[in-house]
Design a protein around this motif. Structure first.
Motif, mmCIF file in Angstrom:
data_model
loop_
_atom_site.group_PDB
_atom_site.id
_atom_site.type_symbol
_atom_site.label_atom_id
_atom_site.label_comp_id
_atom_site.label_asym_id
_atom_site.label_seq_id
_atom_site.Cartn_x
_atom_site.Cartn_y
_atom_site.Cartn_z
ATOM 1 N N UNK A 14 6.924 -16.677 -33.172
ATOM 2 C CA UNK A 14 8.262 -17.217 -32.958
ATOM 3 C C UNK A 14 9.209 -16.155 -32.424
ATOM 4 N N UNK A 15 8.912 -14.854 -32.736
ATOM 5 C CA UNK A 15 9.781 -13.803 -32.226
ATOM 6 C C UNK A 15 9.695 -13.688 -30.712
ATOM 7 N N UNK A 16 8.540 -14.078 -30.141
ATOM 8 C CA UNK A 16 8.358 -13.996 -28.690
ATOM 9 C C UNK A 16 8.758 -15.283 -27.986
ATOM 10 N N UNK A 17 9.297 -16.267 -28.743
ATOM 11 C CA UNK A 17 9.692 -17.542 -28.131
ATOM 12 C C UNK A 17 10.891 -17.333 -27.217
ATOM 13 N N UNK A 18 10.864 -18.015 -26.071
ATOM 14 C CA UNK A 18 11.971 -17.903 -25.123
ATOM 15 C C UNK A 18 13.235 -18.495 -25.724
ATOM 16 N N UNK A 19 14.387 -17.945 -25.333
ATOM 17 C CA UNK A 19 15.645 -18.548 -25.736
ATOM 18 C C UNK A 19 15.832 -19.871 -24.995
ATOM 19 N N UNK A 20 16.788 -20.652 -25.463
ATOM 20 C CA UNK A 20 17.029 -21.969 -24.848
ATOM 21 C C UNK A 20 17.423 -21.804 -23.382
ATOM 22 N N UNK A 21 18.363 -20.911 -23.120
ATOM 23 C CA UNK A 21 18.811 -20.720 -21.742
ATOM 24 C C UNK A 21 17.710 -20.192 -20.851
ATOM 25 N N UNK A 22 16.907 -19.250 -21.377
ATOM 26 C CA UNK A 22 15.824 -18.684 -20.569
ATOM 27 C C UNK A 22 14.774 -19.739 -20.259
ATOM 28 N N UNK A 23 14.462 -20.598 -21.254
ATOM 29 C CA UNK A 23 13.473 -21.659 -21.027
ATOM 30 C C UNK A 23 13.951 -22.639 -19.962
ATOM 31 N N UNK A 24 15.232 -23.011 -20.017
ATOM 32 C CA UNK A 24 15.775 -23.925 -19.010
ATOM 33 C C UNK A 24 15.795 -23.281 -17.633
ATOM 34 N N UNK A 25 16.117 -21.992 -17.578
ATOM 35 C CA UNK A 25 16.189 -21.302 -16.290
ATOM 36 C C UNK A 25 14.808 -21.195 -15.656
ATOM 37 N N UNK A 26 13.802 -20.835 -16.445
ATOM 38 C CA UNK A 26 12.451 -20.713 -15.889
ATOM 39 C C UNK A 26 11.919 -22.067 -15.432
ATOM 40 N N UNK A 27 12.205 -23.121 -16.208
ATOM 41 C CA UNK A 27 11.747 -24.452 -15.806
ATOM 42 C C UNK A 27 12.436 -24.903 -14.526
ATOM 43 N N UNK A 28 13.729 -24.565 -14.375
ATOM 44 C CA UNK A 28 14.440 -24.933 -13.145
ATOM 45 C C UNK A 28 13.843 -24.213 -11.941
ATOM 46 N N UNK A 29 13.573 -22.919 -12.106
ATOM 47 C CA UNK A 29 13.006 -22.145 -10.997
ATOM 48 C C UNK A 29 11.614 -22.665 -10.651
ATOM 49 N N UNK A 30 10.826 -22.994 -11.678
ATOM 50 C CA UNK A 30 9.482 -23.528 -11.430
ATOM 51 C C UNK A 30 9.541 -24.862 -10.697
ATOM 52 N N UNK A 31 10.592 -25.640 -10.982
ATOM 53 C CA UNK A 31 10.746 -26.929 -10.309
ATOM 54 C C UNK A 31 11.330 -26.797 -8.911
ATOM 55 N N UNK A 32 11.709 -25.602 -8.517
ATOM 56 C CA UNK A 32 12.253 -25.378 -7.184
ATOM 57 C C UNK A 32 13.661 -25.905 -7.015
ATOM 58 N N UNK A 33 14.446 -25.903 -8.086
ATOM 59 C CA UNK A 33 15.806 -26.439 -8.032
ATOM 60 C C UNK A 33 16.805 -25.295 -8.159
ATOM 61 N N UNK A 34 17.956 -25.467 -7.519
ATOM 62 C CA UNK A 34 19.057 -24.519 -7.662
ATOM 63 C C UNK A 34 20.005 -25.017 -8.751
ATOM 64 N N UNK A 35 20.909 -24.133 -9.160
ATOM 65 C CA UNK A 35 21.885 -24.517 -10.174
ATOM 66 C C UNK A 35 22.772 -25.644 -9.661
ATOM 67 N N UNK A 36 23.174 -25.575 -8.403
ATOM 68 C CA UNK A 36 24.023 -26.628 -7.834
ATOM 69 C C UNK A 36 23.302 -27.968 -7.796
ATOM 70 N N UNK A 37 21.999 -27.947 -7.487
ATOM 71 C CA UNK A 37 21.242 -29.205 -7.459
ATOM 72 C C UNK A 37 21.124 -29.803 -8.846
ATOM 73 N N UNK A 38 20.888 -28.977 -9.851
ATOM 74 C CA UNK A 38 20.825 -29.479 -11.222
ATOM 75 C C UNK A 38 22.190 -30.010 -11.654
ATOM 76 N N UNK A 39 23.255 -29.299 -11.265
ATOM 77 C CA UNK A 39 24.603 -29.755 -11.616
ATOM 78 C C UNK A 39 24.911 -31.097 -10.967
ATOM 79 N N UNK A 40 24.504 -31.279 -9.714
ATOM 80 C CA UNK A 40 24.781 -32.532 -9.010
ATOM 81 C C UNK A 40 23.999 -33.689 -9.609
ATOM 82 N N UNK A 41 22.746 -33.453 -10.019
ATOM 83 C CA UNK A 41 21.918 -34.542 -10.543
ATOM 84 C C UNK A 41 22.271 -34.918 -11.974
ATOM 85 N N UNK A 42 22.804 -33.972 -12.742
ATOM 86 C CA UNK A 42 23.117 -34.240 -14.148
ATOM 87 C C UNK A 42 24.594 -34.472 -14.410
#
Length: 276
Positions: A14-42
């Motif tokens: 559990x000490x090596x578990x990603x933080x919430x923000x880091x997990x969301x950021x890595x998933x966004x990058x893996x999905x090929x999305x930018x912050x603006x695209x995520x902001x527009x869709x959500x």
């Protein structure tokens, strides 16, 4: 637990578990999305998205809105939001305990104050009764001669049957009832945009935000339930099962919201919903 299963540095997994923000950021990058695209869709504003990816939830406006933003962003980048919500609760003291309902007390019955008998009224009633009895006796005594008044044969007798040719009074015509949609439009304030959602064809996941991006509602709208939202400028909607929703915007029903199972993102402003 076997010691050999621990990492060499002695830290738990559990000490090596990603933080919430880091997990969301890595998933966004893996999905090929930018912050603006995520902001527009959500419909979550860009500064809030950037802050959450840096584990800064101060812009969310509170833990309740932070949970809603985490859930929406996780779905947008393809993550299961529940583990992230559980991690957020563990790191921020958990969800607040529900407030116990206040006990209900039966209202004290108001008992009328006992009153003394009104002897004056009782005596007056007795005197009236005696006077009435005496008068009735005198009248009966004066009519004791048994004489009766004969009917005058020349006087016309009222007919028992009513005339057949008399016209019955006509009932006043009832005014036309206003159309329900007209009443709904008349009851909506003109200086705001008002949206009403009703789940008629099954349940649907919904999300509603005002023009500032503030989350008004998010969750499952069960069949038969309704939700109404109002804002001075704009209401943004996300409907997870659009075919199940009956939608009224500014008092006017919107036809063909979507098909069953389809996800619809809609925005409405003041005035005619067709123009929104």
């Amino acid at each position: 637990m076997s010691i050999g299963n621990l990492p060499e540095d002695g830290n738990s997994p559990e000490d090596d578990r990603l933080s919430i923000g880091r997990a969301l950021q890595q998933a966004r990058i893996s999905a090929g999305l930018t912050v603006d695209e995520v902001s527009s869709s959500t419909r979550v504003r860009t500064p809030i998205v950037r802050g959450i990816e840096q584990d800064d939830f101060s812009r969310c406006g509170g833990d309740v809105y932070a949970r809603g933003h985490i859930r929406v962003l996780a779905r947008a980048v393809g993550l299961d939001p529940e583990p992230l919500i559980a991690q957020f609760d563990a790191e921020h003291g958990g969800r607040p305990a529900p407030t116990a309902p206040a006990p209900l007390f039966e209202a004290e019955r108001i008992r009328p104050d006992p009153r003394r008998p009104n002897w004056t009224a009782a005596m007056v009633a007795a005197i009236v009764a005696v006077v009435g009895f005496v008068g009735f006796t005198l009248v009966r005594g004066g009519d004791g001669d048994g004489s009766t008044v004969a009917d005058d044969p020349a006087s016309p007798k009222p007919s028992a049957s009513a005339p057949t040719n008399s016209a019955a009074p006509s009932k006043p015509a009832m005014p036309n009832k206003p159309d329900p949609s007209d009443s709904a439009i008349a009851g909506v304030p003109a200086d705001k945009v008002t949206v009403k959602l009703t789940a008629e064809g099954g349940q649907s996941w919904i999300s509603a935000q005002d023009h500032n991006g503030r989350l008004l509602e998010e969750g499952v709208l069960r069949e038969g339930d309704s939700k109404t939202f109002s804002d001075s400028r704009r209401i943004d909607l996300v409907l997870g099962n659009a075919g199940a929703i009956k939608l009224f915007v500014n008092g006017k029903e919107v036809k063909n919201v979507g098909t069953s199972g389809a996800v619809q993102r809609l925005s409405y402003t003041k005035g005619d919903p067709e123009a929104g």
